[in-house]
Design an enzyme around this catalytic site. Structure first.
Site, PDB file in Angstrom:
ATOM      1  N   PRO A 242       2.275 -15.369   4.902  1.00 47.77           N
ATOM      2  CA  PRO A 242       2.670 -14.234   4.059  1.00 47.77           C
ATOM      3  C   PRO A 242       1.494 -13.525   3.378  1.00 47.77           C
ATOM      4  O   PRO A 242       1.431 -12.290   3.383  1.00 47.77           O
ATOM      5  CB  PRO A 242       3.559 -14.888   2.992  1.00 47.77           C
ATOM      6  CG  PRO A 242       4.035 -16.157   3.605  1.00 47.77           C
ATOM      7  CD  PRO A 242       2.990 -16.599   4.568  1.00 47.77           C
ATOM      8  N   LYS A 243       0.586 -14.279   2.815  1.00 51.34           N
ATOM      9  CA  LYS A 243      -0.533 -13.672   2.085  1.00 51.34           C
ATOM     10  C   LYS A 243      -1.448 -12.875   3.012  1.00 51.34           C
ATOM     11  O   LYS A 243      -1.780 -11.719   2.759  1.00 51.34           O
ATOM     12  CB  LYS A 243      -1.337 -14.767   1.359  1.00 51.34           C
ATOM     13  CG  LYS A 243      -2.776 -14.468   1.033  1.00 51.34           C
ATOM     14  CD  LYS A 243      -2.921 -13.468  -0.062  1.00 51.34           C
ATOM     15  CE  LYS A 243      -4.357 -13.023  -0.363  1.00 51.34           C
ATOM     16  NZ  LYS A 243      -5.480 -13.708   0.154  1.00 51.34           N
ATOM     17  N   VAL A 244      -1.851 -13.512   4.111  1.00 51.80           N
ATOM     18  CA  VAL A 244      -2.758 -12.850   5.047  1.00 51.80           C
ATOM     19  C   VAL A 244      -2.071 -11.651   5.705  1.00 51.80           C
ATOM     20  O   VAL A 244      -2.677 -10.596   5.892  1.00 51.80           O
ATOM     21  CB  VAL A 244      -3.283 -13.856   6.096  1.00 51.80           C
ATOM     22  CG1 VAL A 244      -4.040 -13.149   7.204  1.00 51.80           C
ATOM     23  CG2 VAL A 244      -4.187 -14.886   5.429  1.00 51.80           C
TER      24      VAL A 244
END
Length: 318
Positions: A242-244
């Site tokens: 999710p973050k990347v």
DNA sequence: GCGCAGGTATTGA
DNA sequence: TCAATACCTGCG
């Protein structure tokens, strides 16, 4: 060439946005090779005051007589530095929220720094996961040195990021390199493999992503998608969670509704908006997107730098 | 020399 | 759907 836009070039370059490493500093300018109309062009930008961005460019020595469309250069630079984003309007938006209002003072002129090359952005973002800015920056520099495409300009030789087809076939580590060409070198002399760039266990992620972009995924389709389609698409890549994914979409492609949420954004958001309650990263992402809408990306960028510079980060380390 | 930071993939409820 | 854990490297 001059842009009459408010931007703090140094801050924008060095704020650790994950789409690419800062451009090379030479003679007081930030220099980088940018591909425009299928030709590598050396862009040199510098500024004397916050309301002007100056630009010079060089053509490759091999293409000195080619004519170049300056409008195309202007457009591409305005895209990369997100110059058409209305900062003053954003600042008045921030001033309406007492939690966000102080961020402006610490981040004046900070803009999104978008990827010049989507593939570079994706490899940078994968490398940045569970990593420090200093570390992934060095890794990317090494990858460019080892496999980048060299172009000669009047100012010297510059390397641009390797192509997916190149990176998919590189040796993974010392052992693989040694096995392949061991007869002429010692194991400890092996230097032209991904592991030697300090990317650790991300080696197979990077190789597999390169392969996917060579064989299956068209990088140029992503910007045509909606945010949630594009999010699903990049989540398919190995090493992309999710973050990347949100970093790729925001810093790489300019999806400004993304709210990349890592441990720091979680701490900052729970401190400012949830009375220091422990909120999951997934919830923080939802909160940010819901609350800030199309400003989510910019709010994330500003919150991070505000927290870092103001000392808030040290204070809320739990 | 050693502990720690930092997202994702994987495994097992 | 969620919690726990391993992964690699450089810095303090």
């Amino acid at each position: 060439m001059q842009f009459k836009s408010q931007i703090d070039l140094k801050l924008t370059q060095e704020s650790g946005q994950t789409s690419q490493t800062p451009w090379q500093v030479k003679d007081n300018s930030y220099c980088e090779v940018v591909e425009i109309a299928n030709m590598p062009i050396l862009i040199k930008t510098h500024q004397n005051d916050i309301n002007n961005l100056n630009l010079e460019y060089e053509l490759p020595i091999a293409n000195q007589n080619t004519s170049i469309d300056e409008v195309a250069i202007e457009k591409e630079i305005a895209r990369i530095f997100n110059l058409n984003f209305d900062l003053d309007k954003f600042y008045s938006y921030l001033s309406e929220d007492s939690k966000l209002e102080p961020a402006t003072d610490f981040c004046k002129g900070l803009r999104l720094f978008l990827a010049k090359d989507p593939f570079e952005c994706i490899v940078s973002s994968i490398t940045s996961a569970n990593n420090s800015i200093a570390r992934w920056t060095k890794s990317i520099a090494k990858i460019k040195e080892k496999w980048g495409v060299a172009t000669e300009f009047p100012s010297g030789t510059f390397y641009s990021f390797p192509l997916p087809t190149t990176l998919m076939d590189v040796y993974e580590d010392n052992f693989e390199e040694y096995e392949a060409i061991g007869r002429i070198m010692e194991l400890e002399c092996c230097t032209k493999n991904l592991k030697s760039c300090g990317v650790g266990y991300r080696v197979p992620y990077i190789k597999r992503a390169s392969e996917l972009f060579t064989l299956e995924i068209d990088l140029l389709e992503i910007p045509k998608m909606t945010y949630s389609e594009a999010y699903k698409e990049v989540l398919k890549l190995p090493g992309v969670g999710p973050k990347v994914a949100d970093c790729i979409l925001l810093y790489g492609y300019g999806f400004e509704e993304a709210f990349p949420s890592d441990i720091w954004i979680k701490r900052i958001a729970s401190h400012l908006y949830f009375n220091d309650r422990d909120i999951s990263v997934a919830k923080v992402r939802e909160f940010g997107m819901e609350r800030f809408g199309n400003y989510a990306g910019y709010v994330q960028l500003y919150l991070f730098h505000y927290a870092r510079k103001s000392g808030l980060m040290n204070k809320i380390k739990e």
